[in-house]
Scaffold this motif. Structure first.
Motif, short mmCIF file in Angstrom:
data_model
loop_
_atom_site.label_atom_id
_atom_site.label_comp_id
_atom_site.label_asym_id
_atom_site.label_seq_id
_atom_site.Cartn_x
_atom_site.Cartn_y
_atom_site.Cartn_z
N GLY A 21 -23.00 51.42 -2.65
CA GLY A 21 -23.92 50.39 -3.11
C GLY A 21 -25.31 50.90 -3.42
N THR A 22 -25.85 51.79 -2.57
CA THR A 22 -27.21 52.29 -2.80
C THR A 22 -27.28 53.11 -4.09
OG1 THR A 22 -26.74 54.19 -1.37
CG2 THR A 22 -27.88 52.34 -0.37
N ARG A 23 -26.22 53.88 -4.38
CA ARG A 23 -26.21 54.68 -5.61
C ARG A 23 -26.05 53.80 -6.85
NH1 ARG A 23 -25.17 57.34 -0.68
NH2 ARG A 23 -25.49 59.60 -0.92
N ILE A 24 -25.19 52.78 -6.74
CA ILE A 24 -25.01 51.85 -7.86
C ILE A 24 -26.31 51.10 -8.12
CG2 ILE A 24 -23.77 49.78 -8.64
CD1 ILE A 24 -21.38 50.85 -6.90
N LEU A 25 -26.97 50.69 -7.05
CA LEU A 25 -28.24 49.98 -7.18
C LEU A 25 -29.27 50.84 -7.92
CD1 LEU A 25 -29.91 47.47 -6.47
CD2 LEU A 25 -30.53 48.60 -4.32
N LYS A 26 -29.39 52.09 -7.53
CA LYS A 26 -30.36 52.99 -8.18
C LYS A 26 -30.01 53.20 -9.66
CE LYS A 26 -32.78 57.40 -7.77
NZ LYS A 26 -32.90 57.55 -9.22
N GLU A 27 -28.72 53.38 -9.95
CA GLU A 27 -28.30 53.59 -11.34
C GLU A 27 -28.61 52.36 -12.19
OE1 GLU A 27 -26.78 55.89 -14.45
OE2 GLU A 27 -27.08 56.55 -12.37
N LEU A 28 -28.35 51.18 -11.66
CA LEU A 28 -28.65 49.94 -12.39
C LEU A 28 -30.15 49.79 -12.61
CD1 LEU A 28 -26.22 47.50 -10.54
CD2 LEU A 28 -26.15 48.01 -12.98
N LEU B 243 -19.38 53.43 -13.16
CA LEU B 243 -19.33 51.98 -12.97
C LEU B 243 -20.33 51.27 -13.89
CD1 LEU B 243 -17.94 49.81 -10.96
CD2 LEU B 243 -20.25 49.63 -10.08
N VAL B 244 -21.55 51.78 -13.96
CA VAL B 244 -22.57 51.14 -14.79
C VAL B 244 -22.23 51.33 -16.27
CG1 VAL B 244 -25.03 50.99 -15.33
CG2 VAL B 244 -24.30 51.34 -12.96
N ASP B 245 -21.64 52.46 -16.62
CA ASP B 245 -21.13 52.64 -17.99
C ASP B 245 -20.16 51.51 -18.34
OD1 ASP B 245 -22.55 54.98 -18.38
OD2 ASP B 245 -20.81 56.32 -18.18
N GLU B 246 -19.30 51.17 -17.39
CA GLU B 246 -18.29 50.12 -17.62
C GLU B 246 -18.95 48.75 -17.78
OE1 GLU B 246 -14.60 48.28 -18.19
OE2 GLU B 246 -15.07 50.43 -18.19
N ILE B 247 -20.03 48.52 -17.06
CA ILE B 247 -20.76 47.26 -17.21
C ILE B 247 -21.37 47.18 -18.61
CG2 ILE B 247 -22.82 45.98 -16.46
CD1 ILE B 247 -22.29 47.03 -13.61
N GLU B 248 -21.96 48.29 -19.05
CA GLU B 248 -22.66 48.30 -20.34
C GLU B 248 -21.71 48.36 -21.54
OE1 GLU B 248 -26.79 50.45 -18.82
OE2 GLU B 248 -25.36 51.59 -20.03
N ARG B 249 -20.60 49.08 -21.36
CA ARG B 249 -19.63 49.22 -22.45
C ARG B 249 -18.23 48.97 -21.90
NH1 ARG B 249 -23.00 53.37 -22.57
NH2 ARG B 249 -21.50 54.87 -21.74
N PRO B 250 -17.85 47.71 -21.75
CA PRO B 250 -16.57 47.37 -21.13
C PRO B 250 -15.37 48.00 -21.85
CG PRO B 250 -17.93 45.41 -21.36
CD PRO B 250 -18.59 46.50 -22.15
N ALA B 251 -14.56 48.73 -21.11
CA ALA B 251 -13.38 49.37 -21.69
C ALA B 251 -12.13 49.14 -20.85
CB ALA B 251 -13.62 50.88 -21.85
N HIS B 252 -12.29 48.50 -19.69
CA HIS B 252 -11.15 48.34 -18.77
C HIS B 252 -11.09 46.90 -18.26
CE1 HIS B 252 -12.08 52.68 -18.73
NE2 HIS B 252 -10.77 52.82 -18.65
N SER B 253 -11.05 45.96 -19.20
CA SER B 253 -10.97 44.55 -18.84
C SER B 253 -9.63 44.24 -18.18
CB SER B 253 -11.13 43.69 -20.10
OG SER B 253 -10.93 42.33 -19.79
N ARG B 254 -9.69 43.60 -17.00
CA ARG B 254 -8.51 43.21 -16.24
C ARG B 254 -7.61 44.41 -15.96
NH1 ARG B 254 -8.20 37.88 -15.99
NH2 ARG B 254 -5.99 37.85 -15.59
N GLN B 255 -8.25 45.53 -15.62
CA GLN B 255 -7.52 46.77 -15.34
C GLN B 255 -8.14 47.50 -14.15
OE1 GLN B 255 -6.98 49.46 -18.78
NE2 GLN B 255 -7.62 47.75 -20.06
#
Length: 203
Positions: free
Chosen positions: A14-21, A185-197
């Motif tokens: 969580g702390t790393r994801i928070l910093k990346e976001l 993970l943040v790449d996936e938020i910004e450029r969704p490529a794995h919807s429902r996967q």
């Protein structure tokens, strides 16, 4: 800039994801049982939240573009979290997954191997259950990102491989840093490529 709610913002992942976001300019509502443990970062608002209280959690999640769950599986009920996201009216839901449900060979999961560490079995089993519940979910646009077998502190290199359901193994075995996991993970938020996967990341 997206508005992201991050549940479990004070943990290792969580702390790393928070910093990346934060570094990428997203507005983050960082939710933890003890919000005083959440790092003070630009565009971050720390909030106290209980993963067992669906109604209170739904209020915290409302108004966001996406929800990220970085909570230990042993500490939560997938149905409560999923219901809270639904009740909040947020469609995108990303989950920090586990490696136990990844396959080491067709039809053979890592968690089912005889040398899988006993200490990790309860958490890995709960993670596999969480993924199974998500696969039945009809409303949310969910994504479950499994790390490699070794999920450890390290460096942010931005260099890694992505896979689907098979455990990724490289020259140093099966591993990914929390920092590079956050990038994926943040790449996936910004450029969704794995919807429902489910997908995975490793070196």
């Amino acid at each position: 800039m997206a508005r992201i709610a991050l549940i479990g913002a004070s943990g290792q992942a969580g702390t790393r994801i928070l910093k990346e976001l934060s570094d990428r300019g997203h507005a983050v509502t960082a939710i933890a049982r003890n919000p005083e443990k959440i790092a003070a970062l630009p565009n971050v608002s720390a909030k106290a939240g209980d993963v067992a209280d669906k109604d209170a959690l739904a209020k915290l999640l409302a108004g966001h573009d996406a929800v990220v769950s970085a909570v230990r599986f042993a500490d939560c009920d997938p149905r409560v979290l999923i219901d809270a996201v639904r009740a909040a009216g947020v469609k995108r839901y990303l989950v920090v997954g586990g490696a136990g449900s990844l396959e080491v060979a067709p039809g053979q999961r890592l968690i089912d191997q005889p040398d899988f560490p006993q200490a990790y079995r309860p958490e890995a089993g709960k993670g596999a259950e969480f993924l199974a519940v998500l696969k039945q979910e009809k409303e949310l646009d969910w994504t479950f990102l499994s790390p490699s077998a070794e999920f450890v502190p390290g460096e942010r290199t931005g260099k890694f491989r992505l896979g689907k359901d098979a455990l990724l193994v490289g020259e140093q075995g099966s591993r990914i840093s929390f920092e590079d996991y956050a990038v994926a993970l943040v790449d996936e938020i910004e450029r969704p490529a794995h919807s429902r996967q489910r997908f995975t990341v490793g070196y």
